[in-house]
Design a protein around this motif. Structure first.
Motif, PDB file in Angstrom:
ATOM      1  N   ARG A   1      17.251  75.865  41.934  1.00  7.32           N
ATOM      2  CA  ARG A   1      17.057  77.235  42.422  1.00  7.32           C
ATOM      3  C   ARG A   1      16.095  77.222  43.601  1.00  7.32           C
ATOM      4  N   LEU A   2      16.547  77.773  44.749  1.00  9.24           N
ATOM      5  CA  LEU A   2      15.692  77.778  45.935  1.00  9.24           C
ATOM      6  C   LEU A   2      15.956  79.027  46.767  1.00  9.24           C
ATOM      7  N   GLY A   3      14.899  79.499  47.452  1.00 12.42           N
ATOM      8  CA  GLY A   3      15.047  80.581  48.409  1.00 12.42           C
ATOM      9  C   GLY A   3      15.647  80.066  49.709  1.00 12.42           C
ATOM     10  N   HIS A   4      16.191  80.979  50.496  1.00 11.67           N
ATOM     11  CA  HIS A   4      16.895  80.587  51.727  1.00 11.67           C
ATOM     12  C   HIS A   4      15.998  79.820  52.690  1.00 11.67           C
ATOM     13  N   GLN A   5      14.832  80.359  53.016  1.00 15.42           N
ATOM     14  CA  GLN A   5      13.958  79.719  53.998  1.00 15.42           C
ATOM     15  C   GLN A   5      13.474  78.355  53.519  1.00 15.42           C
ATOM     16  N   GLU A   6      13.177  78.249  52.238  1.00 13.80           N
ATOM     17  CA  GLU A   6      12.721  76.972  51.701  1.00 13.80           C
ATOM     18  C   GLU A   6      13.834  75.930  51.753  1.00 13.80           C
ATOM     19  N   LEU A   7      15.058  76.366  51.464  1.00 10.69           N
ATOM     20  CA  LEU A   7      16.190  75.439  51.510  1.00 10.69           C
ATOM     21  C   LEU A   7      16.457  74.974  52.934  1.00 10.69           C
ATOM     22  N   VAL A   8      16.417  75.899  53.889  1.00  9.95           N
ATOM     23  CA  VAL A   8      16.609  75.534  55.299  1.00  9.95           C
ATOM     24  C   VAL A   8      15.549  74.539  55.742  1.00  9.95           C
ATOM     25  N   GLY A   9      14.293  74.784  55.367  1.00  7.28           N
ATOM     26  CA  GLY A   9      13.215  73.860  55.732  1.00  7.28           C
ATOM     27  C   GLY A   9      13.404  72.480  55.139  1.00  7.28           C
ATOM     28  N   GLU A  10      13.871  72.411  53.891  1.00  4.77           N
ATOM     29  CA  GLU A  10      14.126  71.120  53.246  1.00  4.77           C
ATOM     30  C   GLU A  10      15.221  70.346  53.978  1.00  4.77           C
ATOM     31  N   VAL A  11      16.285  71.051  54.373  1.00  9.91           N
ATOM     32  CA  VAL A  11      17.388  70.389  55.077  1.00  9.91           C
ATOM     33  C   VAL A  11      16.910  69.835  56.417  1.00  9.91           C
ATOM     34  N   ILE A  12      16.203  70.644  57.195  1.00  6.43           N
ATOM     35  CA  ILE A  12      15.703  70.200  58.505  1.00  6.43           C
ATOM     36  C   ILE A  12      14.806  68.973  58.334  1.00  6.43           C
ATOM     37  N   HIS A  13      13.998  68.968  57.271  1.00  7.31           N
ATOM     38  CA  HIS A  13      13.094  67.839  57.024  1.00  7.31           C
ATOM     39  C   HIS A  13      13.853  66.562  56.664  1.00  7.31           C
ATOM     40  N   GLN A  14      14.977  66.691  55.950  1.00  6.90           N
ATOM     41  CA  GLN A  14      15.680  65.515  55.445  1.00  6.90           C
ATOM     42  C   GLN A  14      16.731  64.953  56.401  1.00  6.90           C
ATOM     43  N   VAL A  15      17.251  65.770  57.308  1.00 12.44           N
ATOM     44  CA  VAL A  15      18.247  65.255  58.257  1.00 12.44           C
ATOM     45  C   VAL A  15      17.550  64.331  59.242  1.00 12.44           C
ATOM     46  N   GLN A  16      18.038  63.111  59.362  1.00  5.71           N
ATOM     47  CA  GLN A  16      17.384  62.099  60.197  1.00  5.71           C
ATOM     48  C   GLN A  16      18.077  61.877  61.539  1.00  5.71           C
ATOM     49  N   THR A  17      19.393  62.083  61.605  1.00  4.80           N
ATOM     50  CA  THR A  17      20.154  61.688  62.795  1.00  4.80           C
ATOM     51  C   THR A  17      20.214  62.749  63.878  1.00  4.80           C
ATOM     52  N   PHE A  18      19.930  64.015  63.544  1.00  5.08           N
ATOM     53  CA  PHE A  18      19.905  65.090  64.538  1.00  5.08           C
ATOM     54  C   PHE A  18      19.099  66.244  63.949  1.00  5.08           C
ATOM     55  N   ARG A  19      18.806  67.249  64.774  1.00  7.10           N
ATOM     56  CA  ARG A  19      18.047  68.407  64.282  1.00  7.10           C
ATOM     57  C   ARG A  19      18.997  69.591  64.147  1.00  7.10           C
ATOM     58  N   PRO A  20      19.387  69.939  62.928  1.00  2.00           N
ATOM     59  CA  PRO A  20      20.321  71.049  62.741  1.00  2.00           C
ATOM     60  C   PRO A  20      19.628  72.385  62.965  1.00  2.00           C
ATOM     61  N   ASP A  21      20.348  73.340  63.556  1.00  4.48           N
ATOM     62  CA  ASP A  21      19.759  74.665  63.706  1.00  4.48           C
ATOM     63  C   ASP A  21      20.062  75.504  62.468  1.00  4.48           C
TER      64      ASP A  21
ATOM     65  N   ALA B   1      21.841  86.853  41.336  1.00  9.26           N
ATOM     66  CA  ALA B   1      22.245  88.251  41.195  1.00  9.26           C
ATOM     67  C   ALA B   1      21.094  89.207  41.477  1.00  9.26           C
ATOM     68  N   ALA B   2      19.869  88.771  41.215  1.00 12.85           N
ATOM     69  CA  ALA B   2      18.706  89.631  41.414  1.00 12.85           C
ATOM     70  C   ALA B   2      18.099  89.507  42.810  1.00 12.85           C
ATOM     71  N   ASP B   3      18.461  88.445  43.544  1.00 10.50           N
ATOM     72  CA  ASP B   3      17.892  88.219  44.881  1.00 10.50           C
ATOM     73  C   ASP B   3      18.917  87.476  45.726  1.00 10.50           C
ATOM     74  N   SER B   4      19.536  88.163  46.660  1.00  8.85           N
ATOM     75  CA  SER B   4      20.613  87.567  47.468  1.00  8.85           C
ATOM     76  C   SER B   4      20.114  86.474  48.400  1.00  8.85           C
ATOM     77  N   LYS B   5      18.801  86.355  48.611  1.00 12.67           N
ATOM     78  CA  LYS B   5      18.257  85.316  49.481  1.00 12.67           C
ATOM     79  C   LYS B   5      17.838  84.081  48.685  1.00 12.67           C
ATOM     80  N   THR B   6      18.225  84.020  47.433  1.00 10.20           N
ATOM     81  CA  THR B   6      17.929  82.864  46.597  1.00 10.20           C
ATOM     82  C   THR B   6      19.246  82.270  46.111  1.00 10.20           C
ATOM     83  N   TYR B   7      19.339  80.941  46.102  1.00 11.38           N
ATOM     84  CA  TYR B   7      20.567  80.255  45.727  1.00 11.38           C
ATOM     85  C   TYR B   7      20.382  79.478  44.432  1.00 11.38           C
ATOM     86  N   LEU B   8      21.471  79.408  43.672  1.00 11.37           N
ATOM     87  CA  LEU B   8      21.487  78.653  42.425  1.00 11.37           C
ATOM     88  C   LEU B   8      22.531  77.557  42.530  1.00 11.37           C
ATOM     89  N   TYR B   9      22.228  76.402  41.961  1.00 10.04           N
ATOM     90  CA  TYR B   9      23.190  75.297  41.943  1.00 10.04           C
ATOM     91  C   TYR B   9      24.155  75.467  40.772  1.00 10.04           C
TER      92      TYR B   9
END
Length: 214
Positions: free
Chosen positions: A163-183, A204-212
């Motif tokens: 379970r992660l919020g949108h901004q936190e998930l985006v930040g994690e992806v940017i941190h982990q991608v090594q070959t280019f910087r995704p926008d 269901a309670a917060d549209s900016k949070t994602y569940l796996y």
């Protein structure tokens, strides 16, 4: 080169079983040792140029554009640019029949320029940028590889965190991608795609949070 790639693929899979390894050949460069009649040189070339040069390794026999394209598995437009850089550019390490400045797809034959000389022992052979259909295909393939990379990282993060919020998930992806910087736009699109394919869902309670979704 295929054997070396296969060996590396096997080693990488054994060491990093949770990761996906993608090859983007057009971004690679290779240092090739070329031994000519008078001297040896270290030549920095693109992956496609290196593959073309290997076609002449040892025998240096005459080959056509079609022969080379078939051996290195590229389209004629890409093959022409590769051979133009090797036979018509500043460092003419290949010799060709016909006009020395242009490539005739149906008539020209290519061979190693055994008498090649240069004042530099190390040099880079530039290749003109691909355009037209060839460039479109390469750009499309590169974008696809990046999308697959982002998808794999998104799934890996969410599988671990659940379970992660949108901004936190985006930040994690940017941190982990090594070959280019995704926008953030690309990441948002890939998240939407994973939701459609039912890898993720919105809380269901917060549209900016994602569940796996296991």
């Amino acid at each position: 080169m295929i054997a070396a790639k296969s060996d590396f693929d096997a080693w990488y899979k054994e060491k990093h079983s949770h990761r996906i390894l993608s090859w983007v050949y057009v971004l690679g460069d290779v240092t090739v040792k070329g031994t000519f009649e008078f001297r040896s040189y270290a030549m920095t070339v693109t992956t496609f140029q290196a593959m073309a040069l290997l076609c002449f390794s040892g025998s240096g026999h005459n080959m056509t554009l079609r022969d080379i394209c078939e051996q290195i598995h590229v389209d004629p437009a890409t093959g022409k640019r590769v051979l133009h850089s090797l036979a018509c550019g500043k460092y003419k390490v290949l010799t060709k029949t016909g006009n020395p400045r242009t490539i005739n797809s149906s008539k020209d034959h290519f061979a190693t320029e055994r008498a090649f000389t240069s004042k530099l022992r190390r040099f880079a052979i530039q290749m003109s940028a691909l355009d037209g259909e060839g460039k479109k295909k390469i750009d499309h393939d590169l974008q696809q590889q990046r999308c697959y990379n982002v998808d794999a990282i998104l799934v890996r993060i969410m599988k671990t965190r659940r379970r992660l919020g949108h901004q936190e998930l985006v930040g994690e992806v940017i941190h982990q991608v090594q070959t280019f910087r995704p926008d953030s736009k690309l990441i948002r699109q890939r998240i939407e795609g994973l939701i459609e394919r039912e890898y993720l869902q919105r809380d269901a309670a917060d549209s900016k949070t994602y569940l796996y979704l296991p």
